[in-house]
Write a protein that holds these residues in place. Structure first.
Motif, short mmCIF file in Angstrom:
data_model
loop_
_atom_site.label_atom_id
_atom_site.label_comp_id
_atom_site.label_asym_id
_atom_site.label_seq_id
_atom_site.Cartn_x
_atom_site.Cartn_y
_atom_site.Cartn_z
N CYS A 352 0.82 -1.22 0.00
CA CYS A 352 0.00 0.00 0.00
C CYS A 352 0.85 1.27 0.00
O CYS A 352 0.36 2.34 -0.34
CB CYS A 352 -0.93 0.01 1.21
SG CYS A 352 -2.21 -1.26 1.16
N GLU A 361 -11.41 0.81 -1.74
CA GLU A 361 -11.89 1.17 -0.40
C GLU A 361 -11.62 0.04 0.60
O GLU A 361 -11.29 0.30 1.76
CB GLU A 361 -13.39 1.46 -0.46
CG GLU A 361 -14.03 1.80 0.89
CD GLU A 361 -13.44 3.05 1.53
OE1 GLU A 361 -13.42 3.12 2.79
OE2 GLU A 361 -13.00 3.96 0.79
N GLN A 364 -8.17 0.37 1.85
CA GLN A 364 -8.07 1.48 2.79
C GLN A 364 -8.59 1.06 4.17
O GLN A 364 -7.98 1.38 5.21
CB GLN A 364 -8.86 2.68 2.27
CG GLN A 364 -8.26 3.31 1.01
CD GLN A 364 -9.14 4.43 0.47
OE1 GLN A 364 -10.33 4.25 0.21
NE2 GLN A 364 -8.55 5.60 0.32
N ARG A 368 -6.57 0.74 7.90
CA ARG A 368 -7.03 1.35 9.16
C ARG A 368 -7.17 0.29 10.25
O ARG A 368 -6.83 0.54 11.42
CB ARG A 368 -8.36 2.06 8.92
CG ARG A 368 -8.26 3.26 7.97
CD ARG A 368 -9.57 4.02 7.91
NE ARG A 368 -9.52 5.07 6.89
CZ ARG A 368 -10.04 4.95 5.67
NH1 ARG A 368 -10.69 3.83 5.32
NH2 ARG A 368 -9.94 5.93 4.81
N THR A 396 -3.41 5.53 3.25
CA THR A 396 -4.74 5.38 2.65
C THR A 396 -4.99 6.41 1.55
O THR A 396 -6.14 6.62 1.15
CB THR A 396 -5.83 5.50 3.73
OG1 THR A 396 -5.66 6.73 4.45
CG2 THR A 396 -5.78 4.33 4.69
N ARG A 398 -5.72 7.66 -1.81
CA ARG A 398 -6.45 6.91 -2.83
C ARG A 398 -5.72 6.86 -4.16
O ARG A 398 -5.69 5.83 -4.83
CB ARG A 398 -7.85 7.51 -3.03
CG ARG A 398 -8.71 6.71 -4.01
CD ARG A 398 -10.10 7.29 -4.16
NE ARG A 398 -10.91 6.49 -5.06
CZ ARG A 398 -10.85 6.58 -6.39
NH1 ARG A 398 -10.05 7.48 -6.96
NH2 ARG A 398 -11.62 5.81 -7.15
#
Length: 546
Positions: A352, A361, A364, A368, A396, A398
């Motif tokens: 990532c 998503e 992401q 988290r 995160t 995008r």
């Protein structure tokens, strides 16, 4: 009366010549114009224009013309004079007075010779050798030194064989001829000095621009290539637009001054990046600042793995002194699953950390969950979340590798560019540079930055820079965070951008029809990026793109 009228006509001709010389911008055209004008004014069959060499030690043949021989060397002619330079001094240090052009130059006086073959004071052996080779007869000579406004020698004008308009025979240059030649030489010297001064100033200015780009290049090799490629692509598109004879761009045309202005705007379009922090410009991964902080995350995982091993060993010790092989095997299995899960999570975060066009998503959310769900004991002995809030924000991201704050920093370079360029006292022929350079991040629909200009509020040139900037960015292979796209992929994206009001659709059509993209690719892209492009499909408004 005829003589007076003839003199007035020659003076009027001299005035027109002076005005024409003052307008000439190209140094080679100017040199040729000086000699040709002098020949016409005095009715000479031939002539030579000498220029002082760079070291000031000799005269160099710049232009040679002889009408009756059809001899044309130098100036706009492809063939340059190959005659040796005429040294102003002999090896002994004495003045080289035997050569008429040198004598006129070093003594600052006009020399008028009726017949070179009857002249005893000067060495015309070179002239005689030339005549012997060509069958020419060099007779009358008029040699005039040319000095600038600072009384510095810049050249020598020499005319050969004045022709009597009535008889067609060679005659001597008259005293009136000499005065006109001296006046013309004076005007020509001023025009030449002015042109040289302007050329020197332009060269200095261009060198300063290149210095700015070099400074950006030294800060970041990635933007350095961009600063060179965007101007080149802009000029390719501008020439294509200039050549267009139909459609909205049919009336678009550029003079040489227009081309120079656009070239300068292209070179300066990102000069504001000199103020942008290097770690933002070169941010290759999401956690990179002055270094890639993924190493810190790796260390925390190693701490978690160490803690898992310690916890397992403690549990093993708790089984002592009673040995329970089954229980110990379960502890080992549990540790193995824990270490595997930690390795998988670490590999996932490393993955990532690299920028992508669109981060799902689900990825992401998993970042988290790992960042907030995993706990580790930091160097202060405090148990805390595995990832800080700032690290979570970065991992995160995008699209790409920049946070919104970092994008704002990057985007501010165009504000800096505009501020820098608008603060300069541009001459008339460069007054549009700030507008051209400052508009390459605007959009046709008014949603660009920094001023939110619409298509109608922007010049064609500013829109061209926008197209060039985007295509270069899509295809550039030297960015730290991505690979260069193939032509078909980049052009498909640009087609969607044209449809979405980002770039000018008419310019994009010219970009496609005249294969600007291909000419650029052949010069700047890796051969592996050059693939087949269906231009007609890209031009069809009703053809959806994948």
């Amino acid at each position: 009366m005829d003589s007076t009228q003839h003199l007035l006509e020659r003076l009027e001709q001299l005035h027109r010549i002076g005005a024409a010389l003052s307008r000439e911008r190209d140094i080679h055209h100017l040199l040729e114009s000086i000699l040709e004008a002098a020949k016409r004014l005095l009715g000479a069959d031939g002539g030579t224009l000498y220029r002082v060499t760079e070291d000031g030690e000799a005269l160099r043949f710049a232009i040679v013309r002889t009408d009756s021989l059809g001899l044309r060397l130098g100036g706009v002619s492809e063939e340059s004079p190959q005659f040796p330079d005429l040294p102003l001094r002999l090896p002994s240090g004495a003045l080289n007075d035997s050569l008429v052009a040198v004598h006129a130059a070093v003594h600052d006086r006009t020399i008028n010779i009726a017949d070179a073959y009857c002249q005893q004071h000067f060495d015309f052996s070179g002239t005689r050798a030339f005549d012997a080779r060509t069958g020419y007869r060099s007779q009358s000579f008029l040699t005039v030194p040319m000095k600038n406004h600072e009384n510095e020698l810049i050249g020598v004008l020499q005319l050969i064989n004045a022709i009597d308009p009535a008889t067609g025979q060679v005659r001597a240059f008259t005293a009136q001829d000499q005065r006109l030649a001296e006046s013309l030489a004076s005007q020509a010297a001023i025009a030449l000095s002015n042109r040289q001064l302007i050329t020197q100033l332009e060269t200095l200015f261009e060198s300063f621009v290149q210095l700015i780009n070099l400074a950006i290049d030294e800060k970041s090799p990635y933007t350095g290539g961009h600063c060179q490629r965007v101007p080149a692509l802009t000029m390719l598109l501008a020439e294509a637009a200039h050549a267009t004879t139909e459609g909205p761009l049919a009336e678009f045309a550029m003079s040489e001054r227009d081309r120079y202005e656009l070239k300068m705007a292209g070179l300066l379009h990102d000069c504001g990046k000199i103020t942008t922090p290097v770690h933002v410009v070169d941010k290759a991964t999401k956690l990179q600042t002055l270094y890639d902080r993924i190493g810190l995350v790796d260390t925390r995982f190693e701490v978690l793995k160490r803690d898992a091993r310690i916890d397992m060993l403690r549990r093993q010790l708790a089984l002592r002194p009673v040995a329970d092989a089954h229980a110990e095997a379960q502890l080992q299995a549990t540790l193995g699953r824990q270490l595997q899960a930690l390795d998988e999570e670490r590999d996932f975060l490393r993955h990532c950390n690299h920028g992508v066009e669109a981060m799902p998503e689900a990825d992401q959310q998993r970042v988290r969950a790992i960042g907030q769900g995993r706990r580790w004991r930091n160097p202060d002995g405090v148990t805390t979340a595995l990832l800080t809030a700032e690290e979570l924000q970065n991992l995160t991201i995008r699209s790409g590798t920049l946070t919104q704050a970092e994008r704002d920093v990057i985007n501010h370079h165009i504000v800096s560019t505009i501020n820098m360029l608008e603060s300069l006292p541009w001459p008339r022929h460069l007054r549009n540079v700030p507008e051209y350079a400052g508009g390459h991040h605007e959009r046709m629909d008014g949603r660009g930055y920094p001023r939110g200009l619409t298509r109608e509020q922007m010049s064609w040139q500013a829109r061209m820079l926008g197209v060039a900037d985007i295509f270069e960015a899509l295809t550039a292979a030297d960015r730290p965070y991505k690979q260069g796209m193939k032509l078909s992929q980049a052009l498909a994206i640009m087609r969607r951008m044209a449809d979405g009001g980002h770039i000018d659709p008419d310019l994009f059509a010219v970009f496609l029809r005249q294969q600007v993209y291909l000419r650029y690719a052949e010069r700047f892209l890796d051969p592996g990026q050059i693939d087949a492009v269906d231009v007609q499909r890209l031009l069809r408004a009703d053809m959806p793109l994948d």
